[in-house]
Enzyme design. Sequence first.
Site, PDB file in Angstrom:
ATOM      1  N   ARG A  71       0.819  -1.222   0.000  1.00  0.00           N
ATOM      2  CA  ARG A  71       0.000   0.000   0.000  1.00  0.00           C
ATOM      3  C   ARG A  71       0.846   1.263   0.000  1.00  0.00           C
ATOM      4  O   ARG A  71       0.439   2.277  -0.568  1.00  0.00           O
ATOM      5  CB  ARG A  71      -0.941  -0.002   1.207  1.00  0.00           C
ATOM      6  N   LYS A  85     -18.990 -16.504   0.565  1.00  0.00           N
ATOM      7  CA  LYS A  85     -20.439 -16.298   0.720  1.00  0.00           C
ATOM      8  C   LYS A  85     -21.099 -15.568  -0.440  1.00  0.00           C
ATOM      9  O   LYS A  85     -20.564 -14.578  -0.939  1.00  0.00           O
ATOM     10  CB  LYS A  85     -20.705 -15.481   1.990  1.00  0.00           C
ATOM     11  N   GLY A  97      -9.227  -8.956  -1.110  1.00  0.00           N
ATOM     12  CA  GLY A  97      -8.019  -9.224  -0.334  1.00  0.00           C
ATOM     13  C   GLY A  97      -7.477 -10.628  -0.544  1.00  0.00           C
ATOM     14  O   GLY A  97      -6.280 -10.824  -0.787  1.00  0.00           O
ATOM     15  N   GLY A 114     -13.420  -3.785   0.335  1.00  0.00           N
ATOM     16  CA  GLY A 114     -14.810  -3.308   0.409  1.00  0.00           C
ATOM     17  C   GLY A 114     -15.106  -2.237  -0.623  1.00  0.00           C
ATOM     18  O   GLY A 114     -16.188  -2.211  -1.223  1.00  0.00           O
TER      19      GLY A 114
HETATM   20  P1  ADP Z   1     -11.894 -11.974  -1.431  1.00  0.00           P
HETATM   21  O1  ADP Z   1     -11.178 -11.505  -0.184  1.00  0.00           O
HETATM   22  O2  ADP Z   1     -10.956 -12.231  -2.556  1.00  0.00           O
HETATM   23  O3  ADP Z   1     -13.040 -11.082  -1.800  1.00  0.00           O
HETATM   24  P2  ADP Z   1     -13.589 -13.769   0.067  1.00  0.00           P
HETATM   25  O4  ADP Z   1     -13.184 -13.092   1.330  1.00  0.00           O
HETATM   26  O5  ADP Z   1     -14.963 -13.585  -0.414  1.00  0.00           O
HETATM   27  O6  ADP Z   1     -12.537 -13.407  -1.093  1.00  0.00           O
HETATM   28  O7  ADP Z   1     -13.415 -15.352   0.224  1.00  0.00           O
HETATM   29  C1  ADP Z   1     -12.195 -15.940   0.583  1.00  0.00           C
HETATM   30  C2  ADP Z   1     -12.397 -17.093   1.500  1.00  0.00           C
HETATM   31  O8  ADP Z   1     -13.292 -18.057   0.947  1.00  0.00           O
HETATM   32  C3  ADP Z   1     -11.099 -17.830   1.744  1.00  0.00           C
HETATM   33  O9  ADP Z   1     -10.764 -17.716   3.103  1.00  0.00           O
HETATM   34  C4  ADP Z   1     -11.387 -19.272   1.339  1.00  0.00           C
HETATM   35  O10 ADP Z   1     -10.820 -20.217   2.221  1.00  0.00           O
HETATM   36  C5  ADP Z   1     -12.899 -19.319   1.412  1.00  0.00           C
HETATM   37  N1  ADP Z   1     -13.431 -20.392   0.573  1.00  0.00           N
HETATM   38  C6  ADP Z   1     -13.359 -20.504  -0.757  1.00  0.00           C
HETATM   39  N2  ADP Z   1     -13.913 -21.652  -1.178  1.00  0.00           N
HETATM   40  C7  ADP Z   1     -14.340 -22.304  -0.073  1.00  0.00           C
HETATM   41  C8  ADP Z   1     -15.001 -23.559   0.174  1.00  0.00           C
HETATM   42  N3  ADP Z   1     -15.322 -24.362  -0.846  1.00  0.00           N
HETATM   43  N4  ADP Z   1     -15.283 -23.873   1.454  1.00  0.00           N
HETATM   44  C9  ADP Z   1     -14.953 -23.067   2.451  1.00  0.00           C
HETATM   45  N5  ADP Z   1     -14.349 -21.866   2.295  1.00  0.00           N
HETATM   46  C10 ADP Z   1     -14.034 -21.500   1.052  1.00  0.00           C
HETATM   47 MG    MG Z   2     -11.682 -11.715   1.907  1.00  0.00          MG
END
Ligand code: ADP
Ligand code: MG
Length: 410
Positions: free
Chosen positions: A39, A205, A358, A381
């Site tokens: 950053r 999610k 992230g 976010g």
């Molecule tokens: P980003 O930070 O890139 O936006 P998210 O925070 O939405 O991504 O999601 C990342 C998390 O999702 C990771 O910690 C990963 O372990 C979890 N994840 C991905 N696929 C699965 C799965 N099939 N079961 C459980 N957790 C999962």
């Molecule tokens: Mg995340």
Amino acid sequence: MAKALLSDVDPALLAGRRVVVRCDLNVPLADGVVTDDTRIRASLATLRYLQEHGARTVVLSHLGRPKGSVDPSASLAPVARHLGELLGSEVAFCPDLAGCQAAEAVDALKPGQVLVLENTRFDPGETANDPELATRLADNAELFVNDAFGTAHRAHASTEGIARVVRERGGLAVAGFLLERELAYLQGMLEAPSRPFVAVIGGSKISGKIDVIEALLPRVDRLLIGGAMANTFFVALGLEVGDSLVEPDRVDLAGDLLERAGAKLLLPIDVRVAEQIDVAAEPRVAARTEVKARERVADVGPDTERLFADELQGAATVLWNGPMGVFEMAPFAKGTLAIANSAAEAADQGSTVVVGGGDSVAAVEQAGVASRLTHISTGGGASLDLLAGKTLPGVQILSERGSLPQERAP
Ligand code: ADP
Ligand code: MG
């Protein structure tokens, strides 16, 4: 309407002026040492430019979550020191944010010098967007530059409040180079993408990303879904998902999305499953129709990797947010690393490839392909809000581009 940019301001007007820049220098520290300076590096373009044009630059940032009181472990002092090393020149630090001591430090600045004030979140007025704090911060600014994309979705005193006061006083509030770049790529992707436009959405999610999925659906040519959120879609299709992570209250929503999206939406066709998600697991590859009762879906499978790779290969624009599996554990990182490599190959062939989120950014670093991609968003976010078509308060308040000649800078 388009927002005014630092690059729009006549550089001759910067010399000797007090320019307050809101950066996102919220970096991880261990024992007072910066452990990841991504950053800080992302802020250098704007700070160097101001330095070169003789501005008296005052840097604001938050660090950590000190909750409105002084917490020495969240001081920006080590960050200021690190910034000085990267800039190759001395950076002053003041342990005050908006009091007399800060005002004196600002007055003492010479043209071309950079000063970092103390953590904005040591003051409870920051997150409350207190107009009094915003006014005191604005007192140091003949020009305000917002370059903190990562906090642009928050209306805080050092992001929204200060810009409001500067503009009320007839001054300019503009976007720095980093913010300009983030807006150009993320908004550009929503507004006028080169086609085919393929989005890959994953992560844990649906609920956290439903606004992004809704906003993308009418704009993309293909939407590829992976990660735990695919499980909820599997349930909507009536498939067995064993003990997988599922959002039961989003199953109807997933069914509705499947119906509306039709052939545009692609789900994994095979998966990697294990009874326990841990580093010693030896996952089994299964068709998505063959998951057993006690198994958990923790990654996409090799056929899906190929299917998604083909989609990315044909795309002119690629947006990726959210890992395909539990990539933090090596046995479940294959799908995510495969997507990272496919995305990099698409970028090598000239596609615009943007990654945000992230964990997705961490995955791209882990795969060693970061430098091959077109743009890696620095905001979690903030990028999700922007991709969902929401306005960011820290951007919304900036001067309009057309207003530059009237509002004479600074
Ligand atoms: P980003 O930070 O890139 O936006 P998210 O925070 O939405 O991504 O999601 C990342 C998390 O999702 C990771 O910690 C990963 O372990 C979890 N994840 C991905 N696929 C699965 C799965 N099939 N079961 C459980 N957790 C999962
Ligand atoms: Mg995340």
